[in-house]
Scaffold this active site. Structure first.
Site, short mmCIF file in Angstrom:
data_model
loop_
_atom_site.label_atom_id
_atom_site.label_comp_id
_atom_site.label_asym_id
_atom_site.label_seq_id
_atom_site.Cartn_x
_atom_site.Cartn_y
_atom_site.Cartn_z
CB SER A 96 -0.91 0.05 1.24
OG SER A 96 -1.96 -0.86 1.09
CB THR A 127 -1.54 4.69 4.53
OG1 THR A 127 -2.25 4.63 3.31
CG2 THR A 127 -0.96 6.08 4.71
CB THR A 129 -0.74 6.01 0.86
OG1 THR A 129 -1.54 4.83 0.73
CG2 THR A 129 -1.45 7.15 0.16
NE ARG A 165 -9.15 7.13 -3.34
CZ ARG A 165 -8.47 6.92 -2.22
NH1 ARG A 165 -7.16 6.78 -2.25
NH2 ARG A 165 -9.08 6.81 -1.05
N GLY A 197 -6.48 10.17 -2.31
CA GLY A 197 -7.09 9.94 -1.00
C GLY A 197 -6.80 11.07 -0.03
CB THR A 238 -3.85 4.46 8.20
OG1 THR A 238 -3.83 3.40 7.24
CG2 THR A 238 -4.20 3.87 9.55
N GLY A 239 -6.52 4.38 6.47
CA GLY A 239 -7.86 3.84 6.24
C GLY A 239 -8.52 4.50 5.05
N GLY A 299 -9.77 6.89 2.74
CA GLY A 299 -9.61 8.34 2.63
C GLY A 299 -10.91 9.08 2.43
C1 SD4 Z 1 -6.23 6.45 1.04
N1 SD4 Z 1 -5.82 6.57 3.40
O1 SD4 Z 1 -5.69 6.65 -0.03
C2 SD4 Z 1 -5.39 5.97 2.18
C3 SD4 Z 1 -5.57 4.49 2.21
C4 SD4 Z 1 -4.73 3.83 3.12
O2 SD4 Z 1 -3.13 2.19 2.90
O3 SD4 Z 1 -4.66 4.12 4.31
N2 SD4 Z 1 -4.06 2.90 2.46
O4 SD4 Z 1 -7.44 6.56 1.22
#
Ligand code: SD4
Length: 324
Positions: free
Chosen positions: A83, A185, A203, A213, A215, A236-237, A239
């Protein structure tokens, strides 16, 4: 080592680490017996080697800003982390596109979004901050800027990531994926010996996303925020859910209102739940640090781990979470 053991260990020492068990300001004030520094905290288990790299700088009286850049570069170059950077899973067209942001104690910021072919987007973000009058460069413009400044054009799509993408294509969905599982991330926050804060976040974003796209990670106030008067936060998570509450900025503002880092992260998760009806299907994790070197984390769901490096050592911690 588990969180509880780590707390026992730190309780034996003379400093008190803010674990976020404190829920009000008076308690938070009472528990600060010393500023803990240097400190570096980062998301997920790959935060451990990243922290160790950052510590080489922090432990030698180096700056938090240099430390966070050096730390996350380890993750960017690791092909096993799918990631971030090299080895990151591509978008639905098979292109690896990277987002990164960096901030210093004075809230100076630099970021890149949808950058291709460059192994270390965090260093390009740093250069945007240090060498341009802008804060964010995207796509072709970001690539051109990187190449003009000596970065090498590389293929970041590993055989393994390509195979995973080809397998995904077999399902013939060609739909961007909203998922809970692809969230490695790296976000890193540090406090150095001179009492200065910095943060970095980098990330490859959501796997199989639509091309173009972007994030939360490169968005100042979304996936990263640093205010040298208060503290710093990273996310993280998913976006798309994180930007709905401008999470990193929200967490810093909650710390400004004297919430402990953990309490601020928890309040942000609660806000995210209010604003995202699909919260049961997603994962989000927040990290925060304040000027006293207190750190905290909170996640939406079980499973968010983070790495904390203090003068006592580098430890993997389980974040508390809200949705049972
Ligand atoms: C995103 N927050 O692009 C990032 C995703 C993530 O590992 O945490 N990926 O939305």
């Amino acid at each position: 080592m588990h969180r509880r053991n780590f707390l026992q260990l730190t309780a034996l020492s003379s400093v008190v680490i803010g674990t976020g068990c404190m829920t009000d300001n008076r308690e938070a004030k009472q528990n600060i017996s010393a500023v803990i520094k240097p400190v570096v905290i980062s998301t997920w288990d790959h935060g451990l080697p990243a922290n160790a790299e950052a510590w080489k700088i922090l432990g030698n009286n180096g700056s938090a800003l240099d430390a966070v850049e050096a730390g996350v570069r380890i993750t960017e170059a690791d092909p096993k982390v799918d990631s971030v950077g090299y080895g990151g899973l591509p978008d639905r067209d098979g292109r690896v596109t990277l987002d990164a942001a960096i901030m210093d104690h004075n809230s100076r910021c630099g970021a890149v979004a949808c950058l291709e072919h460059i192994m270390h987007p965090i260093s390009v973000a740093r250069l945007v901050m240090d060498k341009t009058p802008h804060w964010l460069l995207v796509g072709e413009g970001a690539l051109q800027f990187a190449l003009d400044n000596g970065f090498k054009k590389e293929n970041l799509l590993t055989d393994q990531a390509k195979a995973a993408w080809e397998k995904w294509l077999e399902k013939k969905e060609y739909k961007p994926r909203i998922n809970a599982e692809n969230h490695d991330t790296i976000g890193m926050l540090a406090l150095d010996n001179s009492g200065k804060l910095a943060g970095a976040c980098t990330t490859s974003g959501l796997a199989y996303k639509m091309h173009g796209r972007v994030g939360d990670s490169p968005i100042v106030g979304g996936g990263l925020f640093v205010d040298g008067d208060v503290g710093a936060a990273t996310a993280t998570g998913l976006g798309e859910s994180i930007v709905r509450i401008a999470a990193a900025h929200l967490i810093v503002e909650l710390m400004r209102q004297r919430n402990s880092p953990e309490q601020a992260c928890k309040l942000a998760v609660e806000r995210l739940i209010q604003k995202n009806p699909n919260y049961k299907d997603i994962q989000v994790g927040f990290l925060a640090i304040n000027l006293q070197g207190q750190t905290g984390a909170y996640a939406l769901q079980k499973g968010f781990t983070y790495a904390l490096h203090t003068p006592q050592g580098n430890q993997l911690m389980d974040a508390p979470y809200l949705v049972q």
